[in-house]
Design a protein around this motif. Sequence first.
Motif, mmCIF file in Angstrom:
data_model
loop_
_atom_site.group_PDB
_atom_site.id
_atom_site.type_symbol
_atom_site.label_atom_id
_atom_site.label_comp_id
_atom_site.label_asym_id
_atom_site.label_seq_id
_atom_site.Cartn_x
_atom_site.Cartn_y
_atom_site.Cartn_z
ATOM 1 N N HIS A 71 0.845 -1.198 0.000
ATOM 2 C CA HIS A 71 0.000 0.000 0.000
ATOM 3 C C HIS A 71 0.877 1.242 0.000
ATOM 4 C CE1 HIS A 71 -3.067 2.925 1.024
ATOM 5 N NE2 HIS A 71 -2.290 3.342 2.009
ATOM 6 N N LEU A 72 0.511 2.211 -0.835
ATOM 7 C CA LEU A 72 1.149 3.530 -0.845
ATOM 8 C C LEU A 72 0.059 4.586 -0.944
ATOM 9 C CD1 LEU A 72 4.084 3.005 -3.392
ATOM 10 C CD2 LEU A 72 4.281 3.159 -0.898
ATOM 11 N N ASP A 73 0.201 5.643 -0.155
ATOM 12 C CA ASP A 73 -0.731 6.771 -0.263
ATOM 13 C C ASP A 73 -0.241 7.812 -1.263
ATOM 14 O OD1 ASP A 73 -2.896 6.293 1.783
ATOM 15 O OD2 ASP A 73 -1.121 6.055 3.050
ATOM 16 N N ALA A 74 1.074 7.908 -1.450
ATOM 17 C CA ALA A 74 1.616 8.914 -2.366
ATOM 18 C C ALA A 74 3.078 8.614 -2.652
ATOM 19 C CB ALA A 74 1.483 10.316 -1.777
ATOM 20 N N ILE A 75 3.544 9.128 -3.792
ATOM 21 C CA ILE A 75 4.958 9.075 -4.144
ATOM 22 C C ILE A 75 5.452 10.505 -4.348
ATOM 23 C CG2 ILE A 75 6.656 8.313 -5.853
ATOM 24 C CD1 ILE A 75 4.824 5.969 -6.482
ATOM 25 N N LEU A 76 6.559 10.855 -3.697
ATOM 26 C CA LEU A 76 7.212 12.149 -3.903
ATOM 27 C C LEU A 76 8.478 11.913 -4.713
ATOM 28 C CD1 LEU A 76 7.055 13.676 -0.279
ATOM 29 C CD2 LEU A 76 5.241 13.503 -1.992
ATOM 30 N N ASP A 90 6.182 0.077 -12.679
ATOM 31 C CA ASP A 90 5.697 -0.958 -11.760
ATOM 32 C C ASP A 90 4.641 -0.459 -10.793
ATOM 33 O OD1 ASP A 90 7.067 -3.310 -12.612
ATOM 34 O OD2 ASP A 90 8.919 -2.455 -11.847
ATOM 35 N N ILE A 91 4.280 0.818 -10.898
ATOM 36 C CA ILE A 91 3.120 1.330 -10.169
ATOM 37 C C ILE A 91 1.860 0.551 -10.553
ATOM 38 C CG2 ILE A 91 1.591 3.355 -10.010
ATOM 39 C CD1 ILE A 91 4.143 3.538 -8.369
ATOM 40 N N ARG A 92 1.894 -0.094 -11.715
ATOM 41 C CA ARG A 92 0.735 -0.858 -12.178
ATOM 42 C C ARG A 92 0.230 -1.843 -11.129
ATOM 43 N NH1 ARG A 92 2.507 -3.852 -17.172
ATOM 44 N NH2 ARG A 92 4.528 -3.799 -16.112
ATOM 45 N N ALA A 93 1.144 -2.412 -10.349
ATOM 46 C CA ALA A 93 0.727 -3.360 -9.307
ATOM 47 C C ALA A 93 -0.164 -2.687 -8.277
ATOM 48 C CB ALA A 93 1.956 -3.968 -8.633
ATOM 49 N N PHE A 94 0.174 -1.449 -7.907
ATOM 50 C CA PHE A 94 -0.640 -0.720 -6.930
ATOM 51 C C PHE A 94 -1.960 -0.275 -7.548
ATOM 52 C CE2 PHE A 94 3.589 -0.520 -5.139
ATOM 53 C CZ PHE A 94 3.351 -0.795 -3.798
ATOM 54 N N ASN A 95 -1.947 0.061 -8.838
ATOM 55 C CA ASN A 95 -3.210 0.365 -9.533
ATOM 56 C C ASN A 95 -4.157 -0.822 -9.440
ATOM 57 O OD1 ASN A 95 -1.385 1.956 -12.256
ATOM 58 N ND2 ASN A 95 -2.095 2.863 -10.349
ATOM 59 N N TYR A 96 -3.616 -2.018 -9.630
ATOM 60 C CA TYR A 96 -4.430 -3.230 -9.589
ATOM 61 C C TYR A 96 -4.919 -3.521 -8.167
ATOM 62 C CZ TYR A 96 -5.656 -8.185 -9.782
ATOM 63 O OH TYR A 96 -6.312 -9.382 -9.672
ATOM 64 N N LEU A 97 -4.011 -3.401 -7.190
ATOM 65 C CA LEU A 97 -4.365 -3.721 -5.813
ATOM 66 C C LEU A 97 -5.407 -2.765 -5.244
ATOM 67 C CD1 LEU A 97 -0.825 -4.500 -4.331
ATOM 68 C CD2 LEU A 97 -2.701 -6.130 -4.577
ATOM 69 N N GLU A 98 -5.251 -1.462 -5.563
ATOM 70 C CA GLU A 98 -6.088 -0.450 -4.924
ATOM 71 C C GLU A 98 -7.164 0.109 -5.837
ATOM 72 O OE1 GLU A 98 -4.102 2.179 -2.314
ATOM 73 O OE2 GLU A 98 -2.335 0.912 -2.129
ATOM 74 N N LYS A 99 -7.178 -0.376 -7.088
ATOM 75 C CA LYS A 99 -8.238 -0.001 -8.033
ATOM 76 C C LYS A 99 -8.317 1.508 -8.250
ATOM 77 C CE LYS A 99 -9.682 -4.305 -8.425
ATOM 78 N NZ LYS A 99 -8.648 -4.969 -7.610
ATOM 79 N N LYS A 100 -7.161 2.168 -8.287
ATOM 80 C CA LYS A 100 -7.138 3.600 -8.536
ATOM 81 C C LYS A 100 -5.744 4.034 -8.966
ATOM 82 C CE LYS A 100 -6.168 4.863 -3.721
ATOM 83 N NZ LYS A 100 -6.614 5.671 -2.559
#
Length: 265
Positions: A71-76, A90-100
Amino acid sequence: MEDNKAVLTFLGTGTSQGVPMIGCGCRVCTSGDSHDKRLRSSVLVHYRGLDILVDAGPDFRYQMLRQGISHLDAILLTHNHKDHTGGLDDIRAFNYLEKKAVDIYCEKYVEESLRKEYSYAFAEPRYPGAPQWNIHNICDEPFEISSVTDTGVKTAGIIPIRGRHFTLPVLGFRFGNIAYCTDMNHLEEAEFEKLKNLDHFVINCVRQGRHISHFSLEEAVQVALKVGAGHSWLTHLSHQLPPYEELKEMLPENIGVSYDGLTIR
């Protein structure tokens, strides 16, 4: 945890080529000490209930797996160099996990660079499976990160620290009691006002002796002493520095050598 207290985990503490460097047989690159194995520089900060990643370089995927981060809330992003942005696909994995889409905070010139390097992520119509980012432009003025969680909306105020990486403007960040500054060889005098009363200060250092775009060991120590945090940590370390155990012994008592996996709070 007090509202102004942060927890920072070093995901990578190496310079742009990492340590060991490909093809190098020096005593640091061949060291058997795990402290001398360094992925490209990145940190995860837990602050005011939010999980915030600073930089996503080429080792991003492995760093997430190694630390068990889902889980990530933000990237700086501190700046646009590949060793700090090369893992953003590889942010794609978080898109899939969190649906956003994932919120990314960076300067305008960094966004422009991403639009060139990752043109497919911005193309319309959107290519299926391309990474999804919400980019927020920031500068050297304080800003807020907000995220909707299971317990409501959580917000964290971030203070940017303006530095220079040779001629390139870069940003460090203060999260309450911790400040993180990488890829710098100059800090304006006014920025030191933002670095008062820290428990921890993290600063980059690549080698002994002057470097064109990074603080040297000697310069980093002087900056850390001037900041006067309770404890300071060196990061973005190269194989041109002594091995971990030797480097530790060269430093003042309140300045330490970071390593991958170290957590400070």
